[in-house]
Design a protein around this motif. Structure first.
Motif, PDB file in Angstrom:
ATOM      1  N   THR A 483       0.809  -1.226   0.000  1.00 20.39           N
ATOM      2  CA  THR A 483       0.000   0.000   0.000  1.00 20.39           C
ATOM      3  C   THR A 483       0.841   1.274   0.000  1.00 20.39           C
ATOM      4  OG1 THR A 483      -0.159  -0.338   2.377  1.00 20.39           O
ATOM      5  CG2 THR A 483      -2.075  -0.967   1.054  1.00 20.39           C
ATOM      6  N   SER A 484       1.802   1.351   0.913  1.00 23.69           N
ATOM      7  CA  SER A 484       2.551   2.612   1.028  1.00 23.69           C
ATOM      8  C   SER A 484       3.732   2.690   0.062  1.00 23.69           C
ATOM      9  CB  SER A 484       3.069   2.783   2.451  1.00 23.69           C
ATOM     10  OG  SER A 484       4.018   1.768   2.738  1.00 23.69           O
ATOM     11  N   GLY A 485       4.138   1.568  -0.494  1.00 23.93           N
ATOM     12  CA  GLY A 485       5.292   1.548  -1.394  1.00 23.93           C
ATOM     13  C   GLY A 485       6.608   1.657  -0.645  1.00 23.93           C
ATOM     14  N   ARG A 486       6.577   1.527   0.685  1.00 24.45           N
ATOM     15  CA  ARG A 486       7.771   1.628   1.508  1.00 24.45           C
ATOM     16  C   ARG A 486       8.720   0.466   1.220  1.00 24.45           C
ATOM     17  NH1 ARG A 486       8.331   0.881   7.040  1.00 24.45           N
ATOM     18  NH2 ARG A 486       6.352  -0.218   7.051  1.00 24.45           N
ATOM     19  N   PHE A 487      10.014   0.734   1.251  1.00 25.30           N
ATOM     20  CA  PHE A 487      10.999  -0.328   1.026  1.00 25.30           C
ATOM     21  C   PHE A 487      11.067  -1.224   2.270  1.00 25.30           C
ATOM     22  CE2 PHE A 487      15.317  -1.942   1.597  1.00 25.30           C
ATOM     23  CZ  PHE A 487      15.494  -2.631   0.405  1.00 25.30           C
ATOM     24  N   LEU A 488      10.971  -2.558   2.063  1.00 26.54           N
ATOM     25  CA  LEU A 488      10.949  -3.471   3.211  1.00 26.54           C
ATOM     26  C   LEU A 488      12.181  -4.367   3.284  1.00 26.54           C
ATOM     27  CD1 LEU A 488       7.214  -4.604   2.974  1.00 26.54           C
ATOM     28  CD2 LEU A 488       8.176  -2.951   4.565  1.00 26.54           C
ATOM     29  N   GLY A 489      12.677  -4.767   2.147  1.00 27.50           N
ATOM     30  CA  GLY A 489      13.823  -5.683   2.155  1.00 27.50           C
ATOM     31  C   GLY A 489      14.190  -6.068   0.736  1.00 27.50           C
ATOM     32  N   ILE A 490      14.942  -7.149   0.644  1.00 25.67           N
ATOM     33  CA  ILE A 490      15.428  -7.556  -0.675  1.00 25.67           C
ATOM     34  C   ILE A 490      15.339  -9.074  -0.808  1.00 25.67           C
ATOM     35  CG2 ILE A 490      17.908  -7.970  -0.276  1.00 25.67           C
ATOM     36  CD1 ILE A 490      17.245  -5.396  -2.708  1.00 25.67           C
ATOM     37  N   ILE A 491      15.099  -9.534  -2.027  1.00 19.86           N
ATOM     38  CA  ILE A 491      15.168 -10.975  -2.307  1.00 19.86           C
ATOM     39  C   ILE A 491      16.380 -11.193  -3.203  1.00 19.86           C
ATOM     40  CG2 ILE A 491      14.051 -12.924  -3.481  1.00 19.86           C
ATOM     41  CD1 ILE A 491      12.180 -12.301  -1.380  1.00 19.86           C
ATOM     42  N   ARG A 492      17.305 -12.017  -2.729  1.00 20.13           N
ATOM     43  CA  ARG A 492      18.471 -12.372  -3.546  1.00 20.13           C
ATOM     44  C   ARG A 492      18.250 -13.762  -4.112  1.00 20.13           C
ATOM     45  NH1 ARG A 492      21.231 -11.022   0.795  1.00 20.13           N
ATOM     46  NH2 ARG A 492      22.184  -8.976   0.871  1.00 20.13           N
ATOM     47  N   ILE A 493      18.565 -13.930  -5.383  1.00 17.04           N
ATOM     48  CA  ILE A 493      18.368 -15.240  -6.025  1.00 17.04           C
ATOM     49  C   ILE A 493      19.171 -16.321  -5.282  1.00 17.04           C
ATOM     50  CG2 ILE A 493      18.633 -16.539  -8.202  1.00 17.04           C
ATOM     51  CD1 ILE A 493      16.535 -14.328  -8.281  1.00 17.04           C
ATOM     52  N   SER A 494      20.380 -15.945  -4.861  1.00 17.23           N
ATOM     53  CA  SER A 494      21.230 -16.936  -4.187  1.00 17.23           C
ATOM     54  C   SER A 494      20.619 -17.402  -2.856  1.00 17.23           C
ATOM     55  CB  SER A 494      22.617 -16.344  -3.944  1.00 17.23           C
ATOM     56  OG  SER A 494      22.471 -15.120  -3.257  1.00 17.23           O
ATOM     57  N   LYS A 550      11.267   5.315   0.597  1.00 17.74           N
ATOM     58  CA  LYS A 550      10.862   4.844  -0.730  1.00 17.74           C
ATOM     59  C   LYS A 550      12.091   4.341  -1.486  1.00 17.74           C
ATOM     60  CE  LYS A 550       6.572   6.421  -0.371  1.00 17.74           C
ATOM     61  NZ  LYS A 550       6.186   7.779  -0.583  1.00 17.74           N
ATOM     62  N   PHE A 551      11.902   3.237  -2.211  1.00 20.19           N
ATOM     63  CA  PHE A 551      13.006   2.681  -2.988  1.00 20.19           C
ATOM     64  C   PHE A 551      13.316   3.615  -4.165  1.00 20.19           C
ATOM     65  CE2 PHE A 551      14.292   0.021  -6.637  1.00 20.19           C
ATOM     66  CZ  PHE A 551      15.500  -0.434  -6.143  1.00 20.19           C
ATOM     67  N   ALA A 552      14.599   4.022  -4.283  1.00 21.30           N
ATOM     68  CA  ALA A 552      14.971   4.944  -5.360  1.00 21.30           C
ATOM     69  C   ALA A 552      15.705   4.231  -6.490  1.00 21.30           C
ATOM     70  CB  ALA A 552      15.847   6.050  -4.805  1.00 21.30           C
ATOM     71  N   GLY A 553      16.398   3.131  -6.187  1.00 27.63           N
ATOM     72  CA  GLY A 553      17.142   2.410  -7.217  1.00 27.63           C
ATOM     73  C   GLY A 553      18.256   1.598  -6.582  1.00 27.63           C
ATOM     74  N   MET A 554      18.994   0.876  -7.426  1.00 28.88           N
ATOM     75  CA  MET A 554      20.118   0.082  -6.922  1.00 28.88           C
ATOM     76  C   MET A 554      21.411   0.772  -7.362  1.00 28.88           C
ATOM     77  SD  MET A 554      18.683  -2.526  -5.410  1.00 28.88           S
ATOM     78  CE  MET A 554      19.865  -3.830  -5.203  1.00 28.88           C
ATOM     79  N   ILE A 555      22.413   0.632  -6.539  1.00 27.99           N
ATOM     80  CA  ILE A 555      23.719   1.193  -6.896  1.00 27.99           C
ATOM     81  C   ILE A 555      24.754   0.077  -6.802  1.00 27.99           C
ATOM     82  CG2 ILE A 555      24.241   2.061  -4.557  1.00 27.99           C
ATOM     83  CD1 ILE A 555      25.420   4.519  -5.985  1.00 27.99           C
ATOM     84  N   SER A 556      25.586  -0.038  -7.850  1.00 23.42           N
ATOM     85  CA  SER A 556      26.544  -1.147  -7.872  1.00 23.42           C
ATOM     86  C   SER A 556      27.965  -0.638  -8.058  1.00 23.42           C
ATOM     87  CB  SER A 556      26.207  -2.110  -9.004  1.00 23.42           C
ATOM     88  OG  SER A 556      26.446  -1.469 -10.234  1.00 23.42           O
ATOM     89  N   LYS A 557      28.914  -1.423  -7.588  1.00 23.05           N
ATOM     90  CA  LYS A 557      30.324  -1.037  -7.720  1.00 23.05           C
ATOM     91  C   LYS A 557      30.746  -0.993  -9.188  1.00 23.05           C
ATOM     92  CE  LYS A 557      32.416  -2.185  -3.328  1.00 23.05           C
ATOM     93  NZ  LYS A 557      33.250  -3.127  -2.564  1.00 23.05           N
ATOM     94  N   ALA A 558      30.163  -1.867 -10.003  1.00 21.45           N
ATOM     95  CA  ALA A 558      30.529  -1.903 -11.423  1.00 21.45           C
ATOM     96  C   ALA A 558      30.177  -0.571 -12.091  1.00 21.45           C
ATOM     97  CB  ALA A 558      29.793  -3.047 -12.113  1.00 21.45           C
ATOM     98  N   ARG A 559      29.005  -0.057 -11.784  1.00 17.55           N
ATOM     99  CA  ARG A 559      28.558   1.211 -12.356  1.00 17.55           C
ATOM    100  C   ARG A 559      29.421   2.368 -11.826  1.00 17.55           C
ATOM    101  NH1 ARG A 559      26.455   4.007 -16.255  1.00 17.55           N
ATOM    102  NH2 ARG A 559      25.085   5.702 -15.661  1.00 17.55           N
TER     103      ARG A 559
END
Lengths: 575, 276
Positions: A483-494, A550-559
């Motif tokens: 409902t709120s769009g709040r960031f809760l956590g992450i799912i990693r494939i591994s 709110k989730f804004a995006g992912m940031i990676s070392k490669a980028r």
């Protein structure tokens, strides 16, 4: 501003087919002329003030004069113009490294007036830092007026600095070197040519109005090999005095900061302290160029003890003036301290070793000036060229190089940061071009964000997620509140492999049961350095960026690496 | 929506009115307020081509011990989670740099004059410079808080007016409030103004949101102002058509802001408005 850009600049560029380099040279020339004029104005007004106040110095109440001047200076700067106290050079360096040289228009005149009040009334400071602040601001505002880009604006800040130093000392090479060595921190052709033009323009304007060939006159010195060796000891001596001076200046500012009194009152107290010191040691008053001249001309008559006491008195007076809220620079105090140090060294050396054939007290006063300038500013080239230009003492070039390079190296060993950079380093804001800190600061977090990441919701059934996986190559899926769009956590494939291999689980679990809620996140307000620190501390290559929950995006070392390389190449290219 | 509104808190009754308007605005368009409680009487805004020192009047530093608690109370009354801005960078020890990446900036018509003078209908020089250089539109609050129920865009056909229309659409979409457009025809036909608006890529979204488009003759300016609802948020561009349009604010804006007491959203020439 838009009017100037569209109605004046564009037609001019078209009519005269001005390319950007030519335009920058012309703008640099304008900045040099204006800065030179500012320098001349301050120089003339200080000469007038010193002459006007001279006959009052015999009165006992004259001890209050520096206090009154510092008080007026503080009121003008803090209350009228709401400028921060200090000599302003760290502010210019900060603006160059962090904001592309953007400086306020009010800075183009504020320090000129405040330093006139401080120095003119007898405060122990110099007019050079105020004119540098003024010149830099003039350059920055000319760039704004013409709508120049960030890199061109930085060049014009350098032009303003070069013109100002060239104008106040009649020393164009020093202006150019100081701008590149201290203010910009880089030597690039794209800066050097406009700055050289600006320095010549500043010096010429100064020459036209005040036709003095050199600041300090002297008869030629007979410098021999003994002097070159003696310079090693002198360099140790000047490095020590530089370190003491830097330390005392810092402590004085801190002490004044702790006293719960209004800024103007503290400035007045500092000024009165200078007035009291001047009762015994008049050498501490003002910029002290007359005393330097007497030392270089070998007409200085103080003995060892008095010279040493005068040296300490000058250090204290400068700390009381600048640390307690007066306005001015440290160039002139460094020159006087350097000449006192050089003269003292000569007196001690000739007393201890009467048969040692050394040049003269004047030559050592001159070498001492180089040592102090190089030691306090940790800018060896500025030290060498300044003394060469203000004295025309080219016969001392070899000892000058020895003293300057050794003094700056030893000072750096004792006190790692120069007086200009100390506060910036302390705040983590010393961002020189091509350094790691500068590149990380210049990279924008928004630019690095991967916003195309597919998100999932907490109540998504695992089967739906598996279906989603079939059409995605993503490794990490941010989980948001339905409902709120709040960031809760992450799912990693591994992390979910064991569930994925068991189809019986597909309709039994929801994503909120298997998501990782402990993954560290970075807020949008963080600097890139902070983000990298989080990644390193947790051994992660990618983390989510969260803005107000709110989730804004992912940031990676490669980028980050991609853009880091691009920025590094841009900052270290030669043009 | 995740719009962010920068608000500089003034710990006075007048400052409370300003904050209430800011909070109502945030709740209406689902934005988050970011409140800065000043610790010194000045701060800097670094924009892409200018730096502005905002000298706050002394009332901003009134009773600093209660400022944060009062802000928290007002925010919690409106069900808004508090987000305070703490400056990270300082140009000088008493001169913080405030970030400029916000979607809106909320302030009264003047920040450097005492609030007793603000009621005289005068936009202060600092607010003018912020409007001129900021990438965010500026929300100019009125002297007292009054909820607004519709959006009134003043559309004179200039590029800034197009920006204002887009801003009005953005607010209408975010708040669900109807959009009214007001045009004072200065020697041109209605069709000219309509064509200018219809040529914009956002027109398809704007058309269904526009409740009424009011056209007034050049000599009916005062009547037009009276026709604007007292409880409308006024949206307009800062600069008009004249030969000095890049230097001076439009004469209409000057007249309107000194005549109408409505809350106003002003878009400057550097404002970038994205519909999302």
């Amino acid at each position: 501003m838009f009017f100037v850009q569209n109605k004046i600049m564009l037609p001019l560029k078209r009519a005269f087919k001005l390319d950007d380099r030519l335009l920058l040279i012309l703008a640099g020339c304008a900045a040099g002329i204006c800065s030179g004029l500012a320098a001349v104005c301050l120089k003339l007004s200080l000469e007038w003030a010193l002459e006007w106040f001279h006959h009052l110095r015999s009165h006992l109440w004259a001890v209050l004069l520096p206090g009154a001047g510092a008080l007026l200076s503080s009121l003008f700067l803090n209350k009228m113009l709401r400028e921060a106290p200090g000599h302003g050079i760290p502010e210019v360096i900060y603006a160059v490294s962090r904001y592309g040289g953007l400086l306020r228009f009010r800075s183009s005149f504020s320090r000129l007036v405040s330093s006139f009040l401080t120095i003119g009334s007898g405060g122990s400071a110099g007019p050079e830092a105020p004119v540098v602040m003024s010149g830099s601001s003039i350059g920055s505002n000319i760039a704004k007026l013409f709508g120049l880009n960030e890199r061109q604006r930085i060049t014009l800040v350098g032009c303003g600095t070069a013109g100002a130093i060239a104008g106040i000392f009649n020393a164009p090479i020093t202006g150019l070197v100081f701008a590149a060595e201290v203010i910009l921190g880089e030597w690039k052709i794209v800066h050097i040519i406009p700055m050289a033009v600006a320095a010549v323009a500043g010096a010429e304007i100064s020459q036209m109005i005040i036709p003095d060939p050199v600041l300090f006159n002297h008869s030629p010195f007979q410098v021999g090999i003994n002097d070159t060796f003696a310079c090693i000891s002198l360099a140790i001596f000047t490095a020590l005095v530089s370190a003491v001076f830097t330390k005392v200046m810092g402590q004085s500012g801190k002490l004044a900061g702790k006293i719960p009194l209004p800024a103007w009152f503290k400035a007045a107290l500092g000024g009165c302290a200078v007035g009291l010191i001047a009762l015994v040691f008049p050498v501490v008053l003002g910029e002290g160029y007359g005393w330097i001249q007497s030392m270089i001309s070998d007409t200085f008559s103080m003995g060892i003890a008095l010279t040493f006491a005068a040296l300490l008195a000058k250090i204290l007076a400068t700390a009381f003036t600048l640390g307690w809220g007066g306005s001015g620079g440290i160039f002139a105090p460094c020159l006087l301290l350097g000449s006192l140090t050089g003269a003292l060294f000569f007196q001690v050396a000739t007393t201890l070793f009467p048969n040692l054939a050394l040049a003269s007290a004047g030559a050592y006063a001159l070498l001492g000036m180089t040592g102090l300038i190089s030691g306090v500013m940790q800018a060896p080239l500025t030290g060498i060229f300044l003394i060469l230009e203000v004295t025309s003492g080219y016969e001392t070039i070899l000892p000058l190089i020895v003293v300057s390079s050794l003094s700056s190296t030893l000072s750096h060993y004792i006190e790692p940061a120069s007086i200009y950079f100390k506060d910036l380093i302390h705040k983590g804001q010393f961002l020189r071009p091509g350094t790691d800190a500068r590149i990380l600061t210049d990279l924008n977090l928004n630019e690095l964000l991967d916003t195309s990441v597919k998100t999932v919701t907490q109540n998504m059934l695992f089967r739906e997620f598996i279906n989603l996986l079939n059409h995605s190559s993503q490794e990490m899926f941010p989980v948001l509140d339905d409902t709120s769009g709040r960031f809760l956590g992450i799912i990693r494939i591994s992390d979910i492999r064991r569930y994925a291999l068991d189809p019986a689980m597909y309709d039994m679990i929801f994503l909120n049961q298997i998501m990782d809620t402990r993954i560290p996140t970075a807020p949008m307000t963080y600097d890139l350095k902070d983000v990298i620190d989080i990644m390193d501390a947790n051994g992660l290559d990618t983390i989510p960026v969260v803005d107000h929950s709110k989730f804004a995006g992912m940031i990676s070392k490669a980028r980050i690496l991609d853009l880091y390389r691009r920025e590094l190449m841009m900052q270290t290219s030669h043009h | 929506m995740d719009y962010k509104v920068l608000h500089i808190f003034r710990n006075t009754p007048f400052g409370r009115e300003t904050l209430l308007q800011s909070l109502y605005f945030c709740n209406t368009i689902q934005a988050s307020p970011v409140v800065y409680i000043p610790k010194s009487d000045k701060f800097l805004f670094y924009f892409s081509n200018d730096v502005i020192q905002v000298d706050l009047d002394s009332s901003y530093l009134t009773d600093p011990d209660t400022a944060e608690a009062r802000t928290r109370n007002l925010l919690s009354d409106h069900g808004i989670r508090e987000i305070f801005l703490t400056p990270k960078n300082y140009t000088a020890s008493s001169l913080p740099d405030l970030p400029t990446h916000f979607d809106f900036f909320c302030c009264p018509r003047s920040v450097s004059d005492l609030s007793s003078r603000i009621g005289l209908g005068h936009i202060g020089p600092k607010v003018r410079r912020i409007i001129k250089h900021a990438t965010f539109p500026v929300l100019l609050t009125s002297t007292v808080f009054k909820p607004w129920k519709s959006i009134a865009v003043l559309f004179g056909g200039s590029d800034n007016a197009v920006n204002a229309l887009k801003m009005g659409l953005k607010l209408s979409l975010a708040s669900g409030f109807p959009l009214d457009v007001y045009t004072l025809m200065e020697g041109r036909d209605q069709d000219v103004y309509k064509a200018k608006a219809q040529n914009q890529p956002f027109w398809e979204m704007a058309e269904p949101r526009i409740r009424n488009w009011h056209f007034w003759e050049k000599n009916q300016f005062d009547q037009m102002l009276y026709d604007i609802p007292h409880d409308a948020m006024l949206v307009m561009g800062a600069y008009g058509h004249g030969p000095l349009k890049d230097i001076l604010f439009g004469s209409k804006l000057e007249k309107i802001q000194s005549t109408l007491g409505n809350i106003m959203m002003v878009t400057g020439p550097q404002s970038t408005i994205r519909l999302r």
